[in-house]
Structure formats: C-alpha cells, structure tokens
Design a protein around this motif. Structure first.
Motif, PDB file in Angstrom:
ATOM      1  N   UNK A 123       1.004  -0.449   0.096  1.00 60.43           N
ATOM      2  CA  UNK A 123      -0.071   0.068  -0.349  1.00 60.43           C
ATOM      3  C   UNK A 123       0.996   1.136   0.227  1.00 60.43           C
ATOM      4  N   UNK A 124       2.542   1.165  -0.295  1.00 61.59           N
ATOM      5  CA  UNK A 124       3.463   2.247   0.347  1.00 61.59           C
ATOM      6  C   UNK A 124       3.548   2.727  -1.256  1.00 61.59           C
ATOM      7  N   UNK A 125       2.886   2.804  -2.524  1.00 64.42           N
ATOM      8  CA  UNK A 125       3.113   2.411  -3.533  1.00 64.42           C
ATOM      9  C   UNK A 125       2.959   4.600  -3.783  1.00 64.42           C
TER      10      UNK A 125
ATOM     11  N   UNK B 159       9.006   4.216  -1.443  1.00 66.34           N
ATOM     12  CA  UNK B 159       9.204   4.686  -0.504  1.00 66.34           C
ATOM     13  C   UNK B 159      10.711   4.269  -0.232  1.00 66.34           C
ATOM     14  N   UNK B 160      12.043   4.998  -0.483  1.00 60.28           N
ATOM     15  CA  UNK B 160      13.779   5.071  -0.489  1.00 60.28           C
ATOM     16  C   UNK B 160      13.615   3.555  -1.645  1.00 60.28           C
ATOM     17  N   UNK B 161      12.699   3.377  -2.583  1.00 56.52           N
ATOM     18  CA  UNK B 161      13.043   2.736  -3.586  1.00 56.52           C
ATOM     19  C   UNK B 161      12.221   2.707  -5.015  1.00 56.52           C
ATOM     20  N   UNK B 162      13.529   1.898  -5.842  1.00 55.33           N
ATOM     21  CA  UNK B 162      12.247   2.447  -7.320  1.00 55.33           C
ATOM     22  C   UNK B 162      12.170   0.943  -7.677  1.00 55.33           C
TER      23      UNK B 162
ATOM     24  N   UNK C  45       5.485  -9.873  -7.164  1.00 55.21           N
ATOM     25  CA  UNK C  45       6.799 -10.669  -6.372  1.00 55.21           C
ATOM     26  C   UNK C  45       8.021 -10.020  -5.967  1.00 55.21           C
ATOM     27  N   UNK C  46       7.973  -8.657  -6.369  1.00 60.00           N
ATOM     28  CA  UNK C  46       8.901  -7.475  -6.239  1.00 60.00           C
ATOM     29  C   UNK C  46       8.520  -7.007  -4.471  1.00 60.00           C
ATOM     30  N   UNK C  47       7.506  -6.466  -4.262  1.00 58.48           N
ATOM     31  CA  UNK C  47       6.796  -5.412  -3.156  1.00 58.48           C
ATOM     32  C   UNK C  47       6.587  -6.818  -2.224  1.00 58.48           C
ATOM     33  N   UNK C  48       6.286  -8.038  -2.447  1.00 57.19           N
ATOM     34  CA  UNK C  48       6.120  -8.873  -1.761  1.00 57.19           C
ATOM     35  C   UNK C  48       7.316  -9.039  -0.804  1.00 57.19           C
ATOM     36  N   UNK C  49       8.193  -9.530  -1.708  1.00 57.27           N
ATOM     37  CA  UNK C  49       9.733  -9.578  -0.991  1.00 57.27           C
ATOM     38  C   UNK C  49      10.463  -8.446  -0.144  1.00 57.27           C
ATOM     39  N   UNK C  50       9.413  -6.812  -1.158  1.00 51.34           N
ATOM     40  CA  UNK C  50       9.967  -6.075  -0.444  1.00 51.34           C
ATOM     41  C   UNK C  50       9.222  -5.640   1.730  1.00 51.34           C
ATOM     42  N   UNK C  51       7.803  -6.404   1.084  1.00 54.36           N
ATOM     43  CA  UNK C  51       7.545  -6.339   2.611  1.00 54.36           C
ATOM     44  C   UNK C  51       7.939  -6.703   3.718  1.00 54.36           C
ATOM     45  N   UNK C  52       8.093  -8.110   2.529  1.00 56.00           N
ATOM     46  CA  UNK C  52       8.517  -9.002   4.233  1.00 56.00           C
ATOM     47  C   UNK C  52       9.917  -8.727   4.936  1.00 56.00           C
ATOM     48  N   UNK C  53      10.821  -7.925   3.804  1.00 56.33           N
ATOM     49  CA  UNK C  53      12.441  -7.957   4.142  1.00 56.33           C
ATOM     50  C   UNK C  53      11.828  -6.082   5.154  1.00 56.33           C
TER      51      UNK C  53
END
Length: 100
Positions: free
Chosen positions: A32-34, A61-64, A87-95
């Motif tokens: 949700x932070x897109x 935020x802080x990434x692209x 998939x990339x956003x889910x990885x980012x969220x988990x991180x």
C-alpha cells in the motif's frame, strides 16, 4: 494510484489504458505504500511477433522497481510485468517486516 502511461510509436486506445490502470491498482492490494508508477508502452519494428514491450517503473519510499517485458500483446506483457512487480513488492514487504 497515479499511473503515468506513455505510448511510443503508436497511440494507445482507451481499453488498453483502462486495463493497465485496473491491473496497476491491484498492486496496491499487495503493497500500500506505492507512490507512483510510470508505464512505457513500445512497439518495436521487428519481424518477430513478440514486438510489444512494456516497461513499468514503480516508486515506493526509498526504492524504485523496474520491470521490462516483451510479449505478443500489450495485455499479456502488462500482466506478466505486474506479476513480477507483485513478487518484488511482496519480497520488499517481507524484508521490511524482518527489520521492523
């Protein structure tokens, strides 16, 4: 979500833009932070059938994140690119969860 769509070497019709917007809106369910997204639709002048290129840049935020897909149709390319972005956003969220 604000989606900036640009078509190169052709004029995108309304149905394609609406499909793109609805598919990109589904990304907000995942993360949700897109902040914003830029979509470039290109037609490559080659003899191959897979000449439709979709490049999507998503700002968080802080990434692209940037995903580029080439398929037979724009709908297929948008779908494939959005799946990769999910998939990339889910990885980012988990991180982010692990570091919080």
């Amino acid at each position: 979500m604000k989606v900036n769509a640009q078509s190169v070497n052709f004029n995108a019709d309304v149905k394609l833009i609406n499909f793109l917007q609805s598919r990109m809106d589904k990304l907000e369910n995942v993360y949700d932070k897109v902040i914003s997204s830029d979509v470039y639709l290109k037609v490559e002048n080659t003899s191959s059938k897979e000449n439709k290129i979709v490049e999507i840049k998503v700002n968080v935020p802080r990434n692209k994140f940037v995903v580029k897909k080439q398929c037979k149709s724009f709908e297929e390319a948008v779908d494939s690119a959005c799946n990769s972005l999910e998939r990339k956003l889910i990885k980012r969220k988990e991180k982010l969860r692990l570091h919080a």
